[in-house]
Design a protein around this motif. Structure first.
Motif, PDB file in Angstrom:
ATOM      1  N   SER A 101       0.838  -1.200   0.000  1.00 49.16           N
ATOM      2  CA  SER A 101       0.000   0.000   0.000  1.00 49.16           C
ATOM      3  C   SER A 101       0.868   1.242   0.000  1.00 49.16           C
ATOM      4  O   SER A 101       0.594   2.223  -0.710  1.00 49.16           O
ATOM      5  CB  SER A 101      -0.923  -0.007   1.220  1.00 49.16           C
ATOM      6  OG  SER A 101      -1.660  -1.213   1.307  1.00 49.16           O
ATOM      7  N   PHE A 132       2.205   2.592  -3.462  1.00 47.05           N
ATOM      8  CA  PHE A 132       1.324   3.456  -4.247  1.00 47.05           C
ATOM      9  C   PHE A 132       1.231   4.853  -3.638  1.00 47.05           C
ATOM     10  O   PHE A 132       1.125   5.843  -4.360  1.00 47.05           O
ATOM     11  CB  PHE A 132      -0.063   2.831  -4.358  1.00 47.05           C
ATOM     12  CG  PHE A 132      -0.086   1.548  -5.135  1.00 47.05           C
ATOM     13  CD1 PHE A 132       0.070   1.548  -6.513  1.00 47.05           C
ATOM     14  CD2 PHE A 132      -0.250   0.333  -4.498  1.00 47.05           C
ATOM     15  CE1 PHE A 132       0.057   0.383  -7.245  1.00 47.05           C
ATOM     16  CE2 PHE A 132      -0.260  -0.849  -5.214  1.00 47.05           C
ATOM     17  CZ  PHE A 132      -0.106  -0.831  -6.586  1.00 47.05           C
ATOM     18  N   ASP A 152      -6.614   2.506  -1.494  1.00 48.57           N
ATOM     19  CA  ASP A 152      -7.477   2.066  -2.593  1.00 48.57           C
ATOM     20  C   ASP A 152      -8.407   3.183  -3.045  1.00 48.57           C
ATOM     21  O   ASP A 152      -8.589   3.411  -4.256  1.00 48.57           O
ATOM     22  CB  ASP A 152      -8.294   0.846  -2.155  1.00 48.57           C
ATOM     23  CG  ASP A 152      -7.460  -0.426  -2.100  1.00 48.57           C
ATOM     24  OD1 ASP A 152      -6.346  -0.423  -2.643  1.00 48.57           O
ATOM     25  OD2 ASP A 152      -7.938  -1.420  -1.513  1.00 48.57           O
ATOM     26  N   LEU A 201       2.428   2.705 -12.062  1.00 52.62           N
ATOM     27  CA  LEU A 201       1.369   1.748 -11.760  1.00 52.62           C
ATOM     28  C   LEU A 201       1.739   0.357 -12.267  1.00 52.62           C
ATOM     29  O   LEU A 201       1.505  -0.650 -11.585  1.00 52.62           O
ATOM     30  CB  LEU A 201       0.057   2.213 -12.397  1.00 52.62           C
ATOM     31  CG  LEU A 201      -1.167   1.334 -12.168  1.00 52.62           C
ATOM     32  CD1 LEU A 201      -1.531   1.287 -10.694  1.00 52.62           C
ATOM     33  CD2 LEU A 201      -2.346   1.837 -12.990  1.00 52.62           C
ATOM     34  N   GLU A 202       2.320   0.308 -13.459  1.00 51.90           N
ATOM     35  CA  GLU A 202       2.739  -0.976 -14.014  1.00 51.90           C
ATOM     36  C   GLU A 202       3.823  -1.620 -13.162  1.00 51.90           C
ATOM     37  O   GLU A 202       3.902  -2.843 -13.059  1.00 51.90           O
ATOM     38  CB  GLU A 202       3.237  -0.800 -15.445  1.00 51.90           C
ATOM     39  CG  GLU A 202       3.531  -2.112 -16.139  1.00 51.90           C
ATOM     40  CD  GLU A 202       4.019  -1.942 -17.563  1.00 51.90           C
ATOM     41  OE1 GLU A 202       3.784  -2.840 -18.375  1.00 51.90           O
ATOM     42  OE2 GLU A 202       4.651  -0.904 -17.858  1.00 51.90           O
ATOM     43  N   GLY A 237       4.058  -1.019  -9.832  1.00 49.86           N
ATOM     44  CA  GLY A 237       3.452  -1.319  -8.548  1.00 49.86           C
ATOM     45  C   GLY A 237       2.639  -2.592  -8.529  1.00 49.86           C
ATOM     46  O   GLY A 237       2.604  -3.299  -7.509  1.00 49.86           O
ATOM     47  N   LEU A 238       1.980  -2.925  -9.632  1.00 46.92           N
ATOM     48  CA  LEU A 238       1.138  -4.122  -9.660  1.00 46.92           C
ATOM     49  C   LEU A 238       1.964  -5.415  -9.614  1.00 46.92           C
ATOM     50  O   LEU A 238       1.681  -6.297  -8.803  1.00 46.92           O
ATOM     51  CB  LEU A 238       0.218  -4.087 -10.881  1.00 46.92           C
ATOM     52  CG  LEU A 238      -0.829  -2.969 -10.863  1.00 46.92           C
ATOM     53  CD1 LEU A 238      -1.650  -2.977 -12.148  1.00 46.92           C
ATOM     54  CD2 LEU A 238      -1.731  -3.068  -9.650  1.00 46.92           C
ATOM     55  N   HIS A 252       4.889  -5.613  -8.411  1.00 47.26           N
ATOM     56  CA  HIS A 252       5.497  -5.560  -7.075  1.00 47.26           C
ATOM     57  C   HIS A 252       4.545  -6.162  -6.043  1.00 47.26           C
ATOM     58  O   HIS A 252       4.959  -6.912  -5.148  1.00 47.26           O
ATOM     59  CB  HIS A 252       5.825  -4.104  -6.734  1.00 47.26           C
ATOM     60  CG  HIS A 252       6.227  -3.890  -5.313  1.00 47.26           C
ATOM     61  ND1 HIS A 252       5.390  -3.296  -4.390  1.00 47.26           N
ATOM     62  CD2 HIS A 252       7.378  -4.172  -4.659  1.00 47.26           C
ATOM     63  CE1 HIS A 252       6.008  -3.226  -3.227  1.00 47.26           C
ATOM     64  NE2 HIS A 252       7.216  -3.755  -3.353  1.00 47.26           N
ATOM     65  N   GLU A 253       3.254  -5.857  -6.163  1.00 40.72           N
ATOM     66  CA  GLU A 253       2.285  -6.433  -5.230  1.00 40.72           C
ATOM     67  C   GLU A 253       2.128  -7.928  -5.455  1.00 40.72           C
ATOM     68  O   GLU A 253       1.999  -8.696  -4.499  1.00 40.72           O
ATOM     69  CB  GLU A 253       0.943  -5.731  -5.373  1.00 40.72           C
ATOM     70  CG  GLU A 253      -0.093  -6.234  -4.391  1.00 40.72           C
ATOM     71  CD  GLU A 253      -1.210  -5.239  -4.132  1.00 40.72           C
ATOM     72  OE1 GLU A 253      -2.322  -5.695  -3.829  1.00 40.72           O
ATOM     73  OE2 GLU A 253      -0.969  -4.020  -4.214  1.00 40.72           O
ATOM     74  N   GLN A 254       2.140  -8.364  -6.701  1.00 41.20           N
ATOM     75  CA  GLN A 254       2.076  -9.800  -6.975  1.00 41.20           C
ATOM     76  C   GLN A 254       3.269 -10.518  -6.352  1.00 41.20           C
ATOM     77  O   GLN A 254       3.134 -11.622  -5.800  1.00 41.20           O
ATOM     78  CB  GLN A 254       2.041 -10.035  -8.486  1.00 41.20           C
ATOM     79  CG  GLN A 254       0.766  -9.554  -9.153  1.00 41.20           C
ATOM     80  CD  GLN A 254       0.843  -9.610 -10.672  1.00 41.20           C
ATOM     81  OE1 GLN A 254       1.926  -9.785 -11.240  1.00 41.20           O
ATOM     82  NE2 GLN A 254      -0.287  -9.469 -11.332  1.00 41.20           N
ATOM     83  N   GLN A 304       2.611 -10.935  -2.730  1.00 47.18           N
ATOM     84  CA  GLN A 304       1.626 -11.981  -2.454  1.00 47.18           C
ATOM     85  C   GLN A 304       2.323 -13.329  -2.326  1.00 47.18           C
ATOM     86  O   GLN A 304       1.973 -14.145  -1.460  1.00 47.18           O
ATOM     87  CB  GLN A 304       0.566 -12.014  -3.550  1.00 47.18           C
ATOM     88  CG  GLN A 304      -0.386 -10.823  -3.509  1.00 47.18           C
ATOM     89  CD  GLN A 304      -1.331 -10.785  -4.689  1.00 47.18           C
ATOM     90  OE1 GLN A 304      -1.181 -11.557  -5.634  1.00 47.18           O
ATOM     91  NE2 GLN A 304      -2.302  -9.893  -4.654  1.00 47.18           N
TER      92      GLN A 304
END
Length: 250
Positions: free
Chosen positions: A19, A22, A80, A102-103, A105-106, A108-110, A113
């Motif tokens: 979080s 972002f 969010d 954003l590309e 960050g996504l 990075h979040e995966q 996970q």
């Protein structure tokens, strides 16, 4: 907030960190009315971004009793909502850079996970009560895997690294496409079962069940008169053993 070893992060830290990414790199620079919930989060949930600031020491993440887990979920919901506001009406002059971040960050979040799942498994493994991550999984039906076969690949020059001409996402450590000579090798024609791998390890990790497969020993290595690398186990050999697949030198 459990941290079972320095290389494991508490589960709530992962949620807060993705979080924070972002917030730090998209919302603060590009959302004109964004307000952070707590300025201290910028320090607590930074990881290795030393150009952004001094990160909180990784081995001490399990000591962060505040904010609570509920606070972290509120933080995530706050991020969010702000991201939805920004992306619904982004400043056009900054849109290319927003999309680029954003590309990043996504994926990075995966990545986190996967780390989150790995860390939870390690945390639970330290508990003498042997708690399970899930109790509703059913074992797959038994099936005949067949004899292990091999695909052979000749020695030659290979191109390694991300091809930037493809215009697809990649992390910076994947950049710098270059040529590399690769020795001839063989790779298994199917995934190796846990039973096969355990049998391999019980045999000393030097002999495979398939005839003709063995690691290069000291005598043959000296006779060949060529260099062999040392793997993570400390054994010098002419092959590479992988958790994903077994490879053998030809």
């Amino acid at each position: 907030m459990v941290q079972s070893m320095p290389d494991v992060s508490p589960p709530k830290w992962h949620i807060a960190h993705v979080s924070w990414f972002f917030e730090a790199f998209i919302l603060k620079p590009f959302h004109p009315s964004y307000q952070t919930l707590d300025p201290a989060y910028d320090y607590l949930f930074n990881s290795y971004y030393e150009t952004h600031g001094t990160p909180f020491p990784r081995p001490d993440r399990g000591m962060i009793s505040r904010p609570t887990v509920d606070d972290v979920y509120r933080y995530r919901a706050h991020i969010d909502r702000a991201m939805a506001e920004l992306l619904s009406d982004p400043p056009q002059e900054h849109l290319p850079e927003i999309l680029r971040r954003l590309e990043l960050g996504l994926p990075h979040e995966q990545q986190h996970q996967e780390l989150l799942f790995m860390d939870i498994k390690h945390i639970l493994a330290q508990n003498p009560l042997c708690p399970a991550y899930r109790n509703d999984l059913t074992p797959p039906p038994a099936r005949d895997m067949g004899e292990l076969g091999w695909h052979a690949y000749p020695a030659g020059v290979r191109h390694i690294g991300h091809d930037q001409a493809e215009k697809s996402f990649a992390y910076d450590n994947e950049m710098g496409r270059h040529r590399q000579f690769v020795e001839a090798f063989q790779i298994a024609d199917r995934p190796v079962t846990n039973g096969e791998f355990l049998a391999f390890m019980k045999a000393g990790g030097t002999t495979h069940l398939t005839t003709g497969y063995r690691m290069v020993g000291r005598r043959s290595r000296q006779k060949a008169g060529r260099h062999h690398s040392t793997g993570s186990s400390g054994m010098k050999s002419g092959i590479t053993i992988s958790w994903a697949a077994w490879c053998r030198s030809t």
